[in-house]
Design an enzyme around this catalytic site. Sequence first.
Site, PDB file in Angstrom:
ATOM      1  CG  ASP A 100      -1.001  12.670  -2.339  1.00 16.47           C
ATOM      2  OD1 ASP A 100      -0.262  11.998  -3.072  1.00 16.47           O
ATOM      3  OD2 ASP A 100      -1.928  12.189  -1.657  1.00 16.47           O
ATOM      4  CG  ASP A 202      -0.498   8.531  -6.279  1.00 15.03           C
ATOM      5  OD1 ASP A 202      -1.297   8.276  -5.366  1.00 15.03           O
ATOM      6  OD2 ASP A 202      -0.700   8.230  -7.477  1.00 15.03           O
ATOM      7  CD  GLU A 265      -0.466   4.623  -3.051  1.00 17.18           C
ATOM      8  OE1 GLU A 265      -1.619   4.218  -2.821  1.00 17.18           O
ATOM      9  OE2 GLU A 265      -0.142   5.156  -4.128  1.00 17.18           O
ATOM     10  CG  HIS A 327      -7.269   8.306  -0.239  1.00 11.31           C
ATOM     11  ND1 HIS A 327      -5.989   8.087   0.218  1.00 11.31           N
ATOM     12  CD2 HIS A 327      -7.160   8.432  -1.575  1.00 11.31           C
ATOM     13  CE1 HIS A 327      -5.154   8.088  -0.791  1.00 11.31           C
ATOM     14  NE2 HIS A 327      -5.837   8.298  -1.894  1.00 11.31           N
ATOM     15  CG  ASP A 328      -6.583   4.645  -2.342  1.00 11.08           C
ATOM     16  OD1 ASP A 328      -7.418   5.384  -2.916  1.00 11.08           O
ATOM     17  OD2 ASP A 328      -5.356   4.816  -2.403  1.00 11.08           O
TER      18      ASP A 328
HETATM   19  C1  NOJ Z   1      -3.091   5.945  -5.347  1.00 11.07           C
HETATM   20  C2  NOJ Z   1      -4.037   6.876  -4.674  1.00 11.07           C
HETATM   21  O1  NOJ Z   1      -3.984   6.663  -3.293  1.00 11.07           O
HETATM   22  C3  NOJ Z   1      -5.402   6.632  -5.272  1.00 11.07           C
HETATM   23  O2  NOJ Z   1      -6.416   7.302  -4.569  1.00 11.07           O
HETATM   24  C4  NOJ Z   1      -5.371   7.033  -6.703  1.00 11.07           C
HETATM   25  O3  NOJ Z   1      -6.601   6.705  -7.321  1.00 11.07           O
HETATM   26  C5  NOJ Z   1      -4.246   6.332  -7.459  1.00 11.07           C
HETATM   27  N1  NOJ Z   1      -3.023   6.305  -6.727  1.00 11.07           N
HETATM   28  C6  NOJ Z   1      -3.966   7.033  -8.752  1.00 11.07           C
HETATM   29  O4  NOJ Z   1      -3.304   8.239  -8.498  1.00 11.07           O
END
Ligand code: NOJ
Length: 531
Positions: A100, A202, A265, A327-328
Amino acid sequence: MTQTYPWWQTGVIYQIYPRSFMDGNGDGVGDLPGITSRLDYLRWLGVDAIWLSPIYPSPMADFGYDIANYTAVDPLFGTMQDMDTLIQQAHSRDLKIILDFVPNHTSDEHPWFQEARASRENAKRDWYIWHDPASDGGPPNNWTSYFGGSAWQFDAQTGQYYLHLFDVKQPDLNWRNPRVQEAMFDVMRFWLDRGIDGFRVDVLWLLLKDDQFRDNLMNPDWKPGDLPSARQEKIHTEDQPGIHELVRKMRSVLDGYGERVFIGEIYLSIPRLLNYYGEMLDEAHLPFNFQFITMPNWHAQTIRQIVDEYETTLPNGAWPNWVLGNHDRARIATRVGSEQARVAQMLLLTLRGTPTCYYGDELGMQNGNVPPEMISDPQGKENPEHSRDPIRTPMQWDSGPNAGFCPATVSPWLPLADDYQTCNVASEQNDPRSFLTLTRTLLDLRRSLFALTIGSFQSIDQDNNSCFVYQRQHNEQHYLVVLNISVQEQTVKLPGQGRIVLSTYLDREGSLDLSTLHLRGNEGYLLEKLF
Ligand code: NOJ
């Protein structure tokens, strides 16, 4: 001449949230030696690449997405030696390692920010985004953090606000500053030189912000219960002019290293998302396609519409990709139910393009229950109903204490999901009809059938609105995927004869007439077309 395909096109990516995968040192938090100890499982499962959420030194305000040093490993996860071992052990099993890369913000404890906040004259001041207060002394504009509240934090010592699109402990870097760009490209080179196979970048679409700091618009469709981040239409903080030039620069760093992958992302609608492949396919190899995560409902017709729009507008030569969970966002088995999740898994692993599988989804893991007093996620602290902790509960390895994730004598950092005694690797490995067996069989078929890895894709028209049917074809191989997206039995009428290669129930094989094809509720078929 036969065309060759890079590994990230034919392979399957598996996302590991390192805190939650395997605890190797008995402190209740997952780590790198833990991951290394489970590589044989991943090889057995049949995935090809592992993407690790951040493992760098961090105060853990956002569990590693707040980085205090980009070129080291947090002691919680192990040492640089452990990282090298993981890379070497993964490669010896023909598994790739994707890290990442979090370029949008650092931790407020990163030395760069410590310098930047020391004084307005500091050489690093302009590495971050500072602004004078508004005339009333308040924040410079209405920009909000994705976790809730203003995106601006006042720094009393220097009398200015700094921008943080996420937690207050995650100040945004100023990507308009060439020094920031060079420093971050050096970070990429550092890890590429160590042998990693690529990056998941990210919030790639957020790197630039409006240089006039104009207010964002309010979203008239937002309603209570929606994600706080959806409250505004972020026309001045997302997908800004200039971003593509920056992404191209990032890509050219990778291109210096041969066959490495650049995953971005990006939460955008399909037309804007596809721009991130680059006009000359010179940006991200795989701009993450989150349409299955953000879609309004799980209906056959919505799924078809998304897949068709994506497939038909994909730029020439661009390689598709699909994601069901990360994970979000809530786990797929929680969003659509455990039974339908099997159908979703068949969809993910039989569409054209690279699939990314979130750890535990291969078992049908559900969101866990994390009581309000145990919430640790910064987004959850602002909005408990949007806490991401339940999505990050420990991997369920067996039915023993702490599901084999960590020793019985310690508490895992998040509680285990309630179903771990039945939903776990050991139990499911021995069950010929388990979710895990289904995932592994699909992965095996995907690997062995060119039609599934590199074949063409075509949606098939038919009359049943609860089912989604498509064809995958390569030379003489013709396969049909017939998915019942409902809980009711369905009948689909298709021409010709077929052979059942796989039912999501793992209990049917053999030839059949496709003119009246019966599916049980929540059933999906992979069929070979016989002429
Ligand atoms: C996206 C990530 O997937 C998330 O988990 C994170 O909180 C935010 N970006 C900030 O880095």
